[in-house]
Design a protein around this motif. Structure first.
Motif, PDB file in Angstrom:
ATOM      1  N   ARG A  83       0.837  -1.213   0.000  1.00 34.66           N
ATOM      2  CA  ARG A  83       0.000   0.000   0.000  1.00 34.66           C
ATOM      3  C   ARG A  83       0.866   1.255   0.000  1.00 34.66           C
ATOM      4  NH1 ARG A  83      -4.362  -0.558  -2.070  1.00 34.66           N
ATOM      5  NH2 ARG A  83      -5.427   1.000  -0.866  1.00 34.66           N
ATOM      6  N   GLU A  86       2.228   1.669  -3.457  1.00 40.09           N
ATOM      7  CA  GLU A  86       1.241   2.132  -4.432  1.00 40.09           C
ATOM      8  C   GLU A  86       0.749   3.544  -4.163  1.00 40.09           C
ATOM      9  OE1 GLU A  86      -1.977  -0.667  -4.454  1.00 40.09           O
ATOM     10  OE2 GLU A  86      -0.850  -2.166  -5.574  1.00 40.09           O
ATOM     11  N   LEU A  87       0.458   3.859  -2.901  1.00 39.44           N
ATOM     12  CA  LEU A  87      -0.189   5.130  -2.562  1.00 39.44           C
ATOM     13  C   LEU A  87       0.728   6.143  -1.895  1.00 39.44           C
ATOM     14  CD1 LEU A  87      -3.498   3.683  -1.082  1.00 39.44           C
ATOM     15  CD2 LEU A  87      -3.094   4.482  -3.406  1.00 39.44           C
ATOM     16  N   LEU A  97      -9.832   9.720   2.709  1.00 40.09           N
ATOM     17  CA  LEU A  97     -10.701   8.966   1.812  1.00 40.09           C
ATOM     18  C   LEU A  97     -10.411   7.480   1.963  1.00 40.09           C
ATOM     19  CD1 LEU A  97     -10.301  11.217  -1.347  1.00 40.09           C
ATOM     20  CD2 LEU A  97     -12.260  11.108   0.197  1.00 40.09           C
ATOM     21  N   PRO A  98     -11.416   6.641   1.697  1.00 33.87           N
ATOM     22  CA  PRO A  98     -11.143   5.203   1.781  1.00 33.87           C
ATOM     23  C   PRO A  98     -10.121   4.805   0.719  1.00 33.87           C
ATOM     24  CG  PRO A  98     -13.423   5.628   1.121  1.00 33.87           C
ATOM     25  CD  PRO A  98     -12.788   6.950   1.380  1.00 33.87           C
ATOM     26  N   ASP A  99      -9.287   3.841   1.095  1.00 32.53           N
ATOM     27  CA  ASP A  99      -8.265   3.377   0.156  1.00 32.53           C
ATOM     28  C   ASP A  99      -8.911   2.674  -1.021  1.00 32.53           C
ATOM     29  OD1 ASP A  99      -6.209   4.287   1.710  1.00 32.53           O
ATOM     30  OD2 ASP A  99      -5.818   2.344   2.656  1.00 32.53           O
ATOM     31  N   PRO A 100      -8.380   2.918  -2.199  1.00 29.04           N
ATOM     32  CA  PRO A 100      -8.853   2.120  -3.341  1.00 29.04           C
ATOM     33  C   PRO A 100      -8.329   0.700  -3.183  1.00 29.04           C
ATOM     34  CG  PRO A 100      -7.026   3.515  -3.995  1.00 29.04           C
ATOM     35  CD  PRO A 100      -7.370   3.884  -2.577  1.00 29.04           C
ATOM     36  N   PRO A 101      -8.950  -0.246  -3.854  1.00 30.99           N
ATOM     37  CA  PRO A 101      -8.443  -1.620  -3.739  1.00 30.99           C
ATOM     38  C   PRO A 101      -7.016  -1.693  -4.271  1.00 30.99           C
ATOM     39  CG  PRO A 101     -10.199  -1.476  -5.380  1.00 30.99           C
ATOM     40  CD  PRO A 101     -10.092  -0.145  -4.727  1.00 30.99           C
ATOM     41  N   ARG A 103      -3.763  -2.514  -6.337  1.00 33.42           N
ATOM     42  CA  ARG A 103      -3.576  -2.853  -7.747  1.00 33.42           C
ATOM     43  C   ARG A 103      -2.917  -4.215  -7.891  1.00 33.42           C
ATOM     44  NH1 ARG A 103      -0.586   2.451  -9.256  1.00 33.42           N
ATOM     45  NH2 ARG A 103      -1.271   3.223  -7.270  1.00 33.42           N
ATOM     46  N   ASP A 108      -4.108  -8.067  -2.349  1.00 35.70           N
ATOM     47  CA  ASP A 108      -5.506  -8.277  -1.981  1.00 35.70           C
ATOM     48  C   ASP A 108      -5.691  -9.676  -1.409  1.00 35.70           C
ATOM     49  OD1 ASP A 108      -8.287  -7.559  -1.841  1.00 35.70           O
ATOM     50  OD2 ASP A 108      -8.601  -8.890  -3.572  1.00 35.70           O
TER      51      ASP A 108
END
Length: 189
Positions: A83, A86-87, A97-101, A103, A108
């Motif tokens: 995470r 990626e972020l 904001l909620p984390d996107p799923p 990639r 996951d």
């Protein structure tokens, strides 16, 4: 520092005089919660003085439970590192904001395997502790606890790698079989 027999007797007489209703009133002496707590602490002190000090004398059920707890507690690291990759680091917003799923599909799957490990630890941990407390420990329960540890590790790795459902299910069922054997040792054994 443990109290000797004589000092414990003096302590009990002193506590009785402080926290009980006098017998002269016709009311039977009742112990207060403070006195009962002091008695409980004495009993616990006696019980824990015989507990193992180092891990080499730890019963195998509790050793494998501790290993499983530590392992499960570390399962979050790979997907959280992903995470951050990626972020980037999280911001300082009050309500982010909620984390996107993720990639990366493996991240996951690792997060879901971690959740599954936590859900199953809730069943395994009380069983392992109960086996130890009830004195139902045996070589079979020690093997079951060890098998549970390895089954959960295999389940996590198989899930994160993305292997087909059959090996993942087999690893999961090995863990369930270990839980059932611990329950069996408590109920029947």
């Amino acid at each position: 520092m443990a109290m000797g027999f004589e000092s414990r007797a003096r302590h009990n007489e002193f506590s009785d005089s402080l926290y009980s209703v006098p017998e002269q009133t016709g009311v039977p002496a009742r112990r207060s919660l403070v006195f009962m707590a002091s008695q409980l602490s004495d009993v616990l002190r006696q019980k824990t003085s015989a507990m193992p000090v180092n891990s080499s004398s730890l019963p195998p059920e509790l050793f494998w439970l501790a290993c499983t707890c530590v392992m499960t507690g570390l399962f979050w690291i790979p997907y959280v590192v992903n995470r951050f990759k990626e972020l980037g680091p999280p911001g300082w917003a009050w309500f982010p904001l909620p984390d996107p799923p993720p990639r990366a599909p493996w991240a996951d799957r690792a997060a879901r395997a971690h959740l599954n490990a936590v859900e199953n630890l809730v069943v395994f941990a009380p069983l392992a502790v109960a086996v130890h407390c009830a004195g139902a420990a045996s070589p079979a329960t020690a093997i079951a606890c060890q098998a549970y540890f390895w089954a959960r590790l295999a389940h996590y790795v198989i899930s994160a790698v993305g292997m087909p459902i059959v090996p993942r299910t087999m690893a999961f069922l090995c863990g369930v079989a270990a839980q059932v054997s611990l329950g069996w040792a408590l109920v029947v054994g």
